[in-house]
Design a protein around this motif. Structure first.
Motif, PDB file in Angstrom:
ATOM      1  N   VAL A  90      69.977 -10.436  21.484  1.00 54.45           N
ATOM      2  CA  VAL A  90      69.855  -9.193  21.979  1.00 54.45           C
ATOM      3  C   VAL A  90      68.254  -9.507  22.695  1.00 54.45           C
ATOM      4  CG1 VAL A  90      68.791  -6.916  21.688  1.00 54.45           C
ATOM      5  CG2 VAL A  90      70.950  -7.722  20.506  1.00 54.45           C
ATOM      6  N   PRO A  91      68.321  -9.398  24.052  1.00 56.33           N
ATOM      7  CA  PRO A  91      67.174  -9.869  24.484  1.00 56.33           C
ATOM      8  C   PRO A  91      65.874  -9.216  24.393  1.00 56.33           C
ATOM      9  CG  PRO A  91      68.427  -8.869  26.092  1.00 56.33           C
ATOM     10  CD  PRO A  91      69.224  -8.872  25.037  1.00 56.33           C
ATOM     11  N   THR A  92      64.702  -9.924  24.427  1.00 57.88           N
ATOM     12  CA  THR A  92      63.233  -9.270  24.442  1.00 57.88           C
ATOM     13  C   THR A  92      62.205  -9.866  25.353  1.00 57.88           C
ATOM     14  OG1 THR A  92      62.465 -10.697  22.628  1.00 57.88           O
ATOM     15  CG2 THR A  92      63.563  -8.316  21.992  1.00 57.88           C
ATOM     16  N   MET A  93      61.340  -9.306  25.541  1.00 57.00           N
ATOM     17  CA  MET A  93      60.058 -10.076  26.244  1.00 57.00           C
ATOM     18  C   MET A  93      59.146 -10.868  25.195  1.00 57.00           C
ATOM     19  SD  MET A  93      60.983  -9.225  29.171  1.00 57.00           S
ATOM     20  CE  MET A  93      59.797  -9.910  30.347  1.00 57.00           C
ATOM     21  N   PRO A 120      54.548  -9.976  19.272  1.00 55.15           N
ATOM     22  CA  PRO A 120      55.743  -9.193  19.819  1.00 55.15           C
ATOM     23  C   PRO A 120      54.937  -8.383  20.978  1.00 55.15           C
ATOM     24  CG  PRO A 120      54.948  -8.350  17.533  1.00 55.15           C
ATOM     25  CD  PRO A 120      54.195  -9.673  17.743  1.00 55.15           C
ATOM     26  N   ILE A 121      55.862  -8.222  22.065  1.00 57.92           N
ATOM     27  CA  ILE A 121      55.235  -7.581  23.237  1.00 57.92           C
ATOM     28  C   ILE A 121      56.173  -6.092  23.480  1.00 57.92           C
ATOM     29  CG2 ILE A 121      55.020  -7.629  25.495  1.00 57.92           C
ATOM     30  CD1 ILE A 121      53.382  -9.695  24.161  1.00 57.92           C
ATOM     31  N   LEU A 122      55.142  -5.135  23.551  1.00 54.25           N
ATOM     32  CA  LEU A 122      55.995  -3.904  23.737  1.00 54.25           C
ATOM     33  C   LEU A 122      56.332  -3.537  25.252  1.00 54.25           C
ATOM     34  CD1 LEU A 122      56.769  -1.129  22.271  1.00 54.25           C
ATOM     35  CD2 LEU A 122      54.668  -0.150  22.991  1.00 54.25           C
ATOM     36  N   ALA A 123      57.493  -3.970  25.540  1.00 51.48           N
ATOM     37  CA  ALA A 123      58.135  -3.717  26.885  1.00 51.48           C
ATOM     38  C   ALA A 123      59.502  -3.832  26.875  1.00 51.48           C
ATOM     39  CB  ALA A 123      57.777  -5.185  27.635  1.00 51.48           C
ATOM     40  N   ASP A 124      60.053  -2.835  27.750  1.00 46.03           N
ATOM     41  CA  ASP A 124      61.322  -2.602  27.901  1.00 46.03           C
ATOM     42  C   ASP A 124      62.325  -3.800  28.587  1.00 46.03           C
ATOM     43  OD1 ASP A 124      64.326  -1.839  27.892  1.00 46.03           O
ATOM     44  OD2 ASP A 124      63.624   0.231  29.144  1.00 46.03           O
ATOM     45  N   PRO A 125      62.920  -4.813  27.750  1.00 48.99           N
ATOM     46  CA  PRO A 125      63.468  -5.884  28.242  1.00 48.99           C
ATOM     47  C   PRO A 125      64.726  -5.410  29.325  1.00 48.99           C
ATOM     48  CG  PRO A 125      64.384  -5.610  25.992  1.00 48.99           C
ATOM     49  CD  PRO A 125      63.166  -4.652  26.186  1.00 48.99           C
ATOM     50  N   LYS A 191      53.947   3.268  34.274  1.00 44.67           N
ATOM     51  CA  LYS A 191      52.872   4.107  34.211  1.00 44.67           C
ATOM     52  C   LYS A 191      52.924   5.245  32.814  1.00 44.67           C
ATOM     53  CE  LYS A 191      54.546   7.610  37.418  1.00 44.67           C
ATOM     54  NZ  LYS A 191      54.271   8.337  38.522  1.00 44.67           N
ATOM     55  N   ASP A 192      53.979   5.301  32.433  1.00 46.26           N
ATOM     56  CA  ASP A 192      54.305   6.230  31.323  1.00 46.26           C
ATOM     57  C   ASP A 192      54.351   5.444  30.148  1.00 46.26           C
ATOM     58  OD1 ASP A 192      54.606   8.455  32.943  1.00 46.26           O
ATOM     59  OD2 ASP A 192      56.776   8.211  33.385  1.00 46.26           O
ATOM     60  N   CYS A 193      54.574   4.386  29.944  1.00 48.28           N
ATOM     61  CA  CYS A 193      54.810   3.305  29.037  1.00 48.28           C
ATOM     62  C   CYS A 193      54.060   1.845  29.250  1.00 48.28           C
ATOM     63  CB  CYS A 193      56.096   3.287  28.309  1.00 48.28           C
ATOM     64  SG  CYS A 193      56.303   2.397  26.790  1.00 48.28           S
ATOM     65  N   PRO A 194      52.655   1.915  29.176  1.00 46.90           N
ATOM     66  CA  PRO A 194      51.991   0.639  29.695  1.00 46.90           C
ATOM     67  C   PRO A 194      52.317  -0.465  28.799  1.00 46.90           C
ATOM     68  CG  PRO A 194      50.321   2.550  29.446  1.00 46.90           C
ATOM     69  CD  PRO A 194      51.780   2.898  29.108  1.00 46.90           C
ATOM     70  N   GLY A 319      59.272  -4.294  16.404  1.00 47.76           N
ATOM     71  CA  GLY A 319      58.569  -3.181  16.934  1.00 47.76           C
ATOM     72  C   GLY A 319      58.747  -2.863  18.509  1.00 47.76           C
ATOM     73  N   ALA A 320      59.028  -4.159  18.970  1.00 42.37           N
ATOM     74  CA  ALA A 320      59.200  -4.050  20.736  1.00 42.37           C
ATOM     75  C   ALA A 320      60.398  -3.072  21.115  1.00 42.37           C
ATOM     76  CB  ALA A 320      59.848  -5.483  21.118  1.00 42.37           C
ATOM     77  N   VAL A 321      61.527  -3.032  20.292  1.00 41.33           N
ATOM     78  CA  VAL A 321      62.575  -2.118  20.347  1.00 41.33           C
ATOM     79  C   VAL A 321      62.941  -1.522  19.241  1.00 41.33           C
ATOM     80  CG1 VAL A 321      65.075  -1.982  21.382  1.00 41.33           C
ATOM     81  CG2 VAL A 321      63.476  -3.711  22.201  1.00 41.33           C
TER      82      VAL A 321
END
Length: 352
Positions: A90-93, A120-125, A191-194, A319-321
């Motif tokens: 399952v991919p992540t950033m 861990p990076i909080l970003a939608d992969p 902008k809604d989820c930096p 925590g990223a997803v």
């Protein structure tokens, strides 16, 4: 010597098929035997309609980072496929390249880059593309962070202060010091989820007066099978549902001793007509330590098994997803694999 022919009753066959038997010094009936022509008079061919009737999924608890649920009515191979996919496919950033302009901290460049890679990076992969080796970074495949920090003495520190966090300003460099540098249209898209590190309090390095770090960090989309930093879970695991079968009744002080053989909450002692009696109340809490099988007084009075097709599944996200989204993505990955195999078989049959 002629092998003895054994005749099993329907109850025995059901136990062999649906339970893993836990004995004092071994575990038996571990392999799945649900396939055609294995048991006389039983049709065990896989049937989709029957599967839809028997399969159940029950969520027991869920938070932003953890999820525990029961999957009932599937084979261990399928449960294990989900576990492996969650860990590796399952991919992540995650941090891919670290450009160090200046680093005078006590942590050397290679170790510092490794520590940053595991943040861990909080970003939608799903909103990013995989970046090929020969491709140039763009706002569609790369996230950029800046990390700039320098340490100096705190003029307001008390005389004789020994705590570095009070004596110095920026004595520790944390993951929260990584500042997102939007590229292209990223500022508008997110902008809604930096984009930011999942946790702000991970210590990256330590500084003392005169030391500084100046780093540019590039994050890319990847899979855990290539490097653990891309794994979306801290762990994904499952265990079979324990089952404790009491033959007859265990009463009196023996009931109390029986209760102490299990973790708290598994067995309760109740009174019926003034007599203490052991009752199994929550077998899922049992760790299957087999302590009860060590005691001669409980011999032939208790049987420990595990339900073969009842999996207690646990997902711990980094925590990223969120865990429920991870499981949905894992199901999709498995479906894609199945479709790939199906297309390959169709192609092979058409070519013959």
């Amino acid at each position: 010597m002629v092998a003895e022919k054994k005749n099993f009753s329907h109850n025995d066959l059901d136990t062999l098929r649906s339970r893993v038997i836990v004995e004092r010094d071994r575990v038996t009936s571990t392999a799945s035997t649900d396939f055609p022509h294995n048991y006389p008079g039983q049709n065990l061919a896989w049937d989709f309609e029957k599967f839809k009737e028997t399969f159940k999924l029950k969520i027991n608890k869920m938070s932003k980072t953890e999820m525990e649920f029961d999957m009932i009515g599937i084979d261990a191979s399928v449960a294990n496929a989900f576990r492996r996919i969650l860990i590796a496919e399952v991919p992540t950033m995650a941090v891919s390249n670290v450009f160090i302009m200046n680093n005078t901290s006590i942590v050397v460049d290679e170790v510092l880059a490794h520590r940053l890679g595991l943040v861990p990076i909080l970003a939608d992969p799903t909103k990013f593309d995989f970046k090929g080796k020969e491709e140039t970074p763009t706002d569609l495949n790369t996230i950029v962070f800046k990390l700039q920090a320098s340490c100096r003495r705190n003029p307001n520190a008390a005389e004789g202060e020994t705590d570095p966090l009070k004596k110095y300003i920026h004595a520790n460099v944390y993951s929260g010091d990584m500042k997102w540098s939007p590229q292209g249209e990223q500022a508008e898209r997110f902008k809604d989820c930096p984009i930011k590190p999942v946790f702000d309090d991970i210590v990256v390095t330590k500084l003392r007066p005169g030391q500084e770090v100046d780093i540019e960090i590039h994050c890319e989309k990847g899979l855990g099978q290539d490097h653990a930093k891309w794994s979306p879970v801290a762990t994904a695991s499952y265990r079979l549902m324990p089952e404790i079968l009491i033959n007859g009744e265990i009463t009196g002080e023996a009931a109390v001793r029986f209760q102490k053989c299990f973790p708290e909450g598994v067995v309760d002692v109740v009174e019926e007509n003034g007599v203490k009696k052991a009752v199994v109340v929550n077998p899922r809490k049992d760790t299957v330590s087999r302590e009860v099988l060590r005691h001669a007084e409980f011999e032939n009075k208790v049987k420990l098994t595990r339900v073969r097709d009842h999996f207690i599944f646990k997902i711990e996200s980094v925590g990223a997803v969120e865990p429920q989204d991870l499981f949905v993505q894992a199901v999709q990955v498995l479906m894609d694999k199945a479709m790939t195999v199906k297309r390959s078989l169709q192609t092979t049959l058409q070519s013959e």
